[in-house]
Design an enzyme around this catalytic site. Structure first.
Site, PDB file in Angstrom:
ATOM      1  N   LEU A 121      91.828  68.027  -9.986  1.00  0.00           N
ATOM      2  CA  LEU A 121      91.696  67.634 -11.386  1.00  0.00           C
ATOM      3  C   LEU A 121      90.356  68.038 -12.010  1.00  0.00           C
ATOM      4  O   LEU A 121      90.331  68.612 -13.105  1.00  0.00           O
ATOM      5  CB  LEU A 121      91.891  66.109 -11.486  1.00  0.00           C
ATOM      6  N   GLY A 181      88.275  78.659   3.069  1.00  0.00           N
ATOM      7  CA  GLY A 181      86.821  78.600   2.917  1.00  0.00           C
ATOM      8  C   GLY A 181      86.230  79.934   2.467  1.00  0.00           C
ATOM      9  O   GLY A 181      86.934  80.934   2.338  1.00  0.00           O
ATOM     10  N   ASP A 209      85.459  78.540  11.186  1.00  0.00           N
ATOM     11  CA  ASP A 209      86.338  78.480  10.008  1.00  0.00           C
ATOM     12  C   ASP A 209      87.242  79.709  10.049  1.00  0.00           C
ATOM     13  O   ASP A 209      86.769  80.808  10.332  1.00  0.00           O
ATOM     14  CB  ASP A 209      85.478  78.490   8.736  1.00  0.00           C
ATOM     15  N   ASN A 210      88.538  79.522   9.753  1.00  0.00           N
ATOM     16  CA  ASN A 210      89.419  80.704   9.772  1.00  0.00           C
ATOM     17  C   ASN A 210      89.458  81.393   8.407  1.00  0.00           C
ATOM     18  O   ASN A 210      90.195  82.355   8.220  1.00  0.00           O
ATOM     19  CB  ASN A 210      90.832  80.346  10.264  1.00  0.00           C
ATOM     20  N   LEU A 211      88.684  80.873   7.465  1.00  0.00           N
ATOM     21  CA  LEU A 211      88.543  81.455   6.125  1.00  0.00           C
ATOM     22  C   LEU A 211      89.880  81.551   5.375  1.00  0.00           C
ATOM     23  O   LEU A 211      90.008  82.337   4.447  1.00  0.00           O
ATOM     24  CB  LEU A 211      87.834  82.820   6.174  1.00  0.00           C
ATOM     25  N   TYR A 236      84.763  73.180   0.995  1.00  0.00           N
ATOM     26  CA  TYR A 236      84.011  72.445  -0.044  1.00  0.00           C
ATOM     27  C   TYR A 236      83.115  71.349   0.563  1.00  0.00           C
ATOM     28  O   TYR A 236      81.888  71.414   0.463  1.00  0.00           O
ATOM     29  CB  TYR A 236      85.041  71.883  -1.027  1.00  0.00           C
ATOM     30  N   TYR A 288     100.656  65.228   3.643  1.00  0.00           N
ATOM     31  CA  TYR A 288      99.228  65.373   3.923  1.00  0.00           C
ATOM     32  C   TYR A 288      98.663  64.068   4.503  1.00  0.00           C
ATOM     33  O   TYR A 288      98.025  64.058   5.569  1.00  0.00           O
ATOM     34  CB  TYR A 288      98.491  65.763   2.634  1.00  0.00           C
ATOM     35  N   LYS A 336      97.115  63.066   8.437  1.00  0.00           N
ATOM     36  CA  LYS A 336      95.801  62.462   8.708  1.00  0.00           C
ATOM     37  C   LYS A 336      95.960  61.180   9.525  1.00  0.00           C
ATOM     38  O   LYS A 336      95.189  60.913  10.446  1.00  0.00           O
ATOM     39  CB  LYS A 336      95.075  62.173   7.384  1.00  0.00           C
ATOM     40  N   SER A 341      91.570  60.587   5.220  1.00  0.00           N
ATOM     41  CA  SER A 341      91.844  60.556   3.785  1.00  0.00           C
ATOM     42  C   SER A 341      92.400  59.219   3.352  1.00  0.00           C
ATOM     43  O   SER A 341      93.108  58.549   4.114  1.00  0.00           O
ATOM     44  CB  SER A 341      92.877  61.637   3.479  1.00  0.00           C
ATOM     45  N   PHE A 354      99.709  64.896 -14.798  1.00  0.00           N
ATOM     46  CA  PHE A 354     100.948  64.673 -14.049  1.00  0.00           C
ATOM     47  C   PHE A 354     101.409  63.221 -14.160  1.00  0.00           C
ATOM     48  O   PHE A 354     101.083  62.391 -13.315  1.00  0.00           O
ATOM     49  CB  PHE A 354     100.747  65.036 -12.574  1.00  0.00           C
TER      50      PHE A 354
HETATM   51  N1  UDP Z   1      96.133  65.718 -11.625  1.00  0.00           N
HETATM   52  C1  UDP Z   1      96.667  66.022 -12.850  1.00  0.00           C
HETATM   53  N2  UDP Z   1      96.686  67.332 -13.247  1.00  0.00           N
HETATM   54  C2  UDP Z   1      96.206  68.345 -12.473  1.00  0.00           C
HETATM   55  C3  UDP Z   1      95.637  68.021 -11.207  1.00  0.00           C
HETATM   56  C4  UDP Z   1      95.619  66.704 -10.812  1.00  0.00           C
HETATM   57  O1  UDP Z   1      97.123  65.135 -13.577  1.00  0.00           O
HETATM   58  O2  UDP Z   1      96.290  69.511 -12.894  1.00  0.00           O
HETATM   59  C5  UDP Z   1      96.087  64.321 -11.172  1.00  0.00           C
HETATM   60  C6  UDP Z   1      96.837  64.070  -9.863  1.00  0.00           C
HETATM   61  O3  UDP Z   1      98.201  63.816 -10.129  1.00  0.00           O
HETATM   62  C7  UDP Z   1      96.098  62.862  -9.306  1.00  0.00           C
HETATM   63  C8  UDP Z   1      94.657  63.061  -9.810  1.00  0.00           C
HETATM   64  O4  UDP Z   1      94.749  63.994 -10.900  1.00  0.00           O
HETATM   65  O5  UDP Z   1      96.597  61.681  -9.870  1.00  0.00           O
HETATM   66  C9  UDP Z   1      93.734  63.633  -8.756  1.00  0.00           C
HETATM   67  O6  UDP Z   1      94.384  64.761  -8.191  1.00  0.00           O
HETATM   68  P1  UDP Z   1      93.641  65.783  -7.244  1.00  0.00           P
HETATM   69  O7  UDP Z   1      94.634  66.869  -6.938  1.00  0.00           O
HETATM   70  O8  UDP Z   1      92.346  66.196  -7.861  1.00  0.00           O
HETATM   71  O9  UDP Z   1      93.274  64.944  -5.951  1.00  0.00           O
HETATM   72  P2  UDP Z   1      94.231  64.091  -4.944  1.00  0.00           P
HETATM   73  O10 UDP Z   1      94.265  62.696  -5.497  1.00  0.00           O
HETATM   74  O11 UDP Z   1      95.558  64.745  -4.867  1.00  0.00           O
HETATM   75  O12 UDP Z   1      93.476  64.159  -3.661  1.00  0.00           O
END
Ligand code: UDP
Length: 328
Positions: free
Chosen positions: A190, A38, A33-35, A13, A143, A147, A119, A208
């Site tokens: 999200l 991607g 890129d190992n695809l 992305y 994760y 990093k 990150s 979440f």
């Molecule tokens: N989130 C959510 N529902 C989803 C996907 C993400 O509520 O289906 C929330 C997630 O808990 C976080 C925010 O959205 O608080 C951003 O999550 P995303 O996975 O996009 O990016 P991250 O912050 O993990 O890099």
């Protein structure tokens, strides 16, 4: 800028948008890129593309020499918080062990400049926001820890070999360029999930957790346009050329909650996003908002698309153009 750049993860992305920007800046680009995540079709056909692994020292050192590469932009990594909590060993293997092999290959080929995709996850649960680069780093998910560990590998490699390195700590990448956008399978982010729910290609979205210490109880993130993120890599390459190494946050300094994102997705698309509350996702900090002042001061970088509706609008447009994502 006439240089030759290896982009690892250039079919992903943020990598694919950065390749576009590098070409516009007149750089020569080779993509590795190992695809695994991607898309081949995210990379223009006239850009040299190598399907392979960053951990393959022979392959990487060979292509660094063959393409007379001066600098590496290293995106290739596993990058999902939830998945990282389920597969720690795989995450350390990909993001730390194989990343270190990439550094060995660079050293073997005499390439001494790298921009690394780090990150906001390195900060864990921050003591205060906006977060400065000097804030304590105590990742709360695998994760983020991979990093942070790799940033340390860079620092030690730099003291041993003179490597120049810039780590860019991304907050939440969002949006699209006109040709490249977000297409993960399965999708877990999200904004694309909210837009798919708006478009009716998924039944709805689960928020979440609604018991975080934030005004509406949902997590707050700093969403940053992928075009702005990509431009920061060009600025980082220039800074490396000027002899700089360092760590920089990339964000807008503005937080949006999950409910804010849903509301904006509804406004942009003109459609309802069906959603419901569910349990917290493991490893999610309540609030991550950047101070990107250092990147502004030292890299001369500034976000040009700070508005959340612009980013979500660009993602929506991309989804209208490519409703099934990339063809491969
Ligand atoms: N989130 C959510 N529902 C989803 C996907 C993400 O509520 O289906 C929330 C997630 O808990 C976080 C925010 O959205 O608080 C951003 O999550 P995303 O996975 O996009 O990016 P991250 O912050 O993990 O890099």
């Amino acid at each position: 800028m006439s240089s030759s750049v290896l982009v690892t993860g250039g079919a992903g992305y943020i990598g694919s948008v950065t390749v576009e920007r590098l070409l516009t800046a007149d750089c020569r680009v080779v993509v590795l890129d190992n695809l695994s995540k991607g898309h081949r079709s995210a990379v223009p056909t006239d850009v040299p593309f190598v399907s392979g692994d960053i951990g393959d020292i022979e392959l990487v050192s060979g292509l660094l020499r063959e393409h007379e590469v001066d600098s590496v932009i290293h995106f290739a990594a596993m990058s999902l918080v939830g998945e990282s909590m389920e597969k720690p060993a795989e995450y350390y293997d990909n993001n730390v062990v194989r990343g270190s092999r990439l550094l060995s290959a660079m050293s073997a080929a005499g390439v001494s400049k790298i921009v690394f995709s780090s990150s906001a996850g390195v900060y864990g649960e921050p003591a205060s926001v906006p977060i400065l680069e000097t804030a304590r780093t105590e990742p709360v998910n695998v994760y983020g820890d991979t990093k942070r560990v790799f940033e340390r590998v860079l620092e030690w490699q730099a003291s041993a070999t003179g490597l120049r390195h810039i780590s860019l700590r991304y907050f939440n990448a969002a949006g699209a360029s006109s040709d490249c956008g977000e297409d993960h399978s399965p999708e877990s982010h999200l904004i694309p999930i909210a837009l798919q729910a708006a478009a009716g290609t998924r039944s709805g979205l689960t928020v979440f957790g609604n018991d975080y210490d934030t005004p509406d109880g949902t997590c707050i993130r700093d969403y940053i346009d992928v075009r702005d993120l990509s431009d920061a890599h060009i600025a980082a390459l220039k800074a490396l050329d000027e002899g700089r190494s360092g760590i920089y946050n990339l964000g807008n300094g503005e937080g949006a909650s999950v409910l804010d994102v849903i509301e904006t997705a509804e406004a942009v698309s003109g459609k309802k996003v069906p959603w419901e509350y569910g349990p917290r996702r493991e490893g999610d900090p309540a609030r991550l908002v950047a101070s990107a002042r250092l990147a502004e001061e030292e890299l001369g970088w500034q976000p040009l698309h700070p508005d959340l509706s612009d980013m979500i609008g660009a993602a929506w447009e991309w989804m209208q153009r490519f409703p099934d994502g990339y063809p491969d």
